[in-house]
Scaffold this motif. Sequence first.
Motif, PDB file in Angstrom:
ATOM      1  N   ILE A  66       0.737  -1.395  -0.517  1.00 36.31           N
ATOM      2  CA  ILE A  66      -0.212  -0.068   0.282  1.00 36.31           C
ATOM      3  C   ILE A  66       0.568   0.702  -0.135  1.00 36.31           C
ATOM      4  O   ILE A  66       0.904   2.147  -0.966  1.00 36.31           O
ATOM      5  CB  ILE A  66      -1.026  -0.110   1.025  1.00 36.31           C
ATOM      6  N   VAL A  67       2.222   1.172   0.869  1.00 36.52           N
ATOM      7  CA  VAL A  67       3.095   2.333   0.891  1.00 36.52           C
ATOM      8  C   VAL A  67       3.647   2.181  -0.588  1.00 36.52           C
ATOM      9  O   VAL A  67       3.556   3.122  -0.397  1.00 36.52           O
ATOM     10  CB  VAL A  67       3.567   2.532   2.377  1.00 36.52           C
ATOM     11  N   ARG A  68       3.856   1.487  -1.030  1.00 32.88           N
ATOM     12  CA  ARG A  68       4.538   1.709  -2.412  1.00 32.88           C
ATOM     13  C   ARG A  68       3.810   2.375  -3.405  1.00 32.88           C
ATOM     14  O   ARG A  68       3.947   3.246  -4.489  1.00 32.88           O
ATOM     15  CB  ARG A  68       5.030  -0.367  -2.962  1.00 32.88           C
ATOM     16  N   LEU A  69       2.604   1.930  -3.451  1.00 34.67           N
ATOM     17  CA  LEU A  69       1.537   2.224  -4.379  1.00 34.67           C
ATOM     18  C   LEU A  69       1.039   3.613  -4.336  1.00 34.67           C
ATOM     19  O   LEU A  69       0.992   4.524  -4.944  1.00 34.67           O
ATOM     20  CB  LEU A  69       0.284   1.189  -4.279  1.00 34.67           C
ATOM     21  N   ASP A  78      -1.506  -8.311  -5.705  1.00 36.27           N
ATOM     22  CA  ASP A  78      -1.700  -8.243  -6.991  1.00 36.27           C
ATOM     23  C   ASP A  78      -2.243  -5.902  -7.053  1.00 36.27           C
ATOM     24  O   ASP A  78      -2.372  -5.929  -6.506  1.00 36.27           O
ATOM     25  CB  ASP A  78      -2.801  -8.288  -8.106  1.00 36.27           C
ATOM     26  N   GLU A  79      -1.474  -5.601  -8.077  1.00 40.38           N
ATOM     27  CA  GLU A  79      -1.305  -3.904  -7.438  1.00 40.38           C
ATOM     28  C   GLU A  79      -3.147  -3.789  -7.504  1.00 40.38           C
ATOM     29  O   GLU A  79      -3.438  -2.210  -6.886  1.00 40.38           O
ATOM     30  CB  GLU A  79      -0.862  -3.304  -8.954  1.00 40.38           C
ATOM     31  N   VAL A  80      -4.081  -4.268  -8.445  1.00 38.33           N
ATOM     32  CA  VAL A  80      -5.335  -3.855  -7.968  1.00 38.33           C
ATOM     33  C   VAL A  80      -5.848  -4.150  -6.845  1.00 38.33           C
ATOM     34  O   VAL A  80      -6.745  -3.276  -7.008  1.00 38.33           O
ATOM     35  CB  VAL A  80      -5.851  -4.770  -9.659  1.00 38.33           C
ATOM     36  N   ALA A  81      -6.073  -5.335  -6.428  1.00 36.92           N
ATOM     37  CA  ALA A  81      -6.433  -5.754  -5.710  1.00 36.92           C
ATOM     38  C   ALA A  81      -6.175  -4.916  -4.663  1.00 36.92           C
ATOM     39  O   ALA A  81      -6.957  -4.810  -3.245  1.00 36.92           O
ATOM     40  CB  ALA A  81      -5.958  -7.803  -5.409  1.00 36.92           C
TER      41      ALA A  81
END
Length: 230
Positions: free
Chosen positions: A129-132, A166-169
């Motif tokens: 989460i922090v990365r995105l 997964d980024e979307v999830a």
Amino acid sequence: MSLVVFESRKQIHCADCRQGPLRHLVRESGVPRCLDCTDLGHLVYLPRGDTALTRRSREASSLCAVVVRFNRRRHRYERLGLLVEEAALAGAERACLADSEARARRRERDRRQRAAEDTRFTAAFAAEIVRLFPGCPADRAVAIATHASVRGSGRVGRTAAGRALDEVAVSVAVRAAVRHTDTEYDALLMAGVPRFAARARLAARIDAVLDGWRTPPPAHTSPRAPDPSP
């Protein structure tokens, strides 16, 4: 072939000793006899239900008998349990208790292992989460990850995509958290606003929060030391 003992609902007495009425009896030569007269009186009754206890008692007992009773509705005899030697039953109970304790220890080990796995996964989810969303406060990232990854919850963090980070999830979990926490979405639902209408009404505000979180926070710079030169 197992010996068969009948459980009777009738007022039946032993043909030899006249003891009765008998709960359990053996039919020999067409007449009822009690367990004592058929040398089965020393056996103890074990009701059916515990498969492991029944199996172990039967294996350990040098003499045993199957107890049956006639079911009038089904027109057939049904098995109720066993008569086994008392020592065999006691040994079987000790063995089953040991197994039960071993299973309890194994369940506790599995529970601790699952808890450790969940802790590691929640930390990894929060880090993603922090990365995105580098502008997302650290405590919010942990709260979102904890909520999304509860075992057995069916939430996005427990799906195959969520488990794979997964980024979307991950983005779906963050968006849902913002929707419920940072907007009046829940109040709209309570007021009877249809779900998709409420989401559409709040979409721009949610996007604004997420866009803000996608921007890294400004770096903290240390104040410059005064120039010592004259």
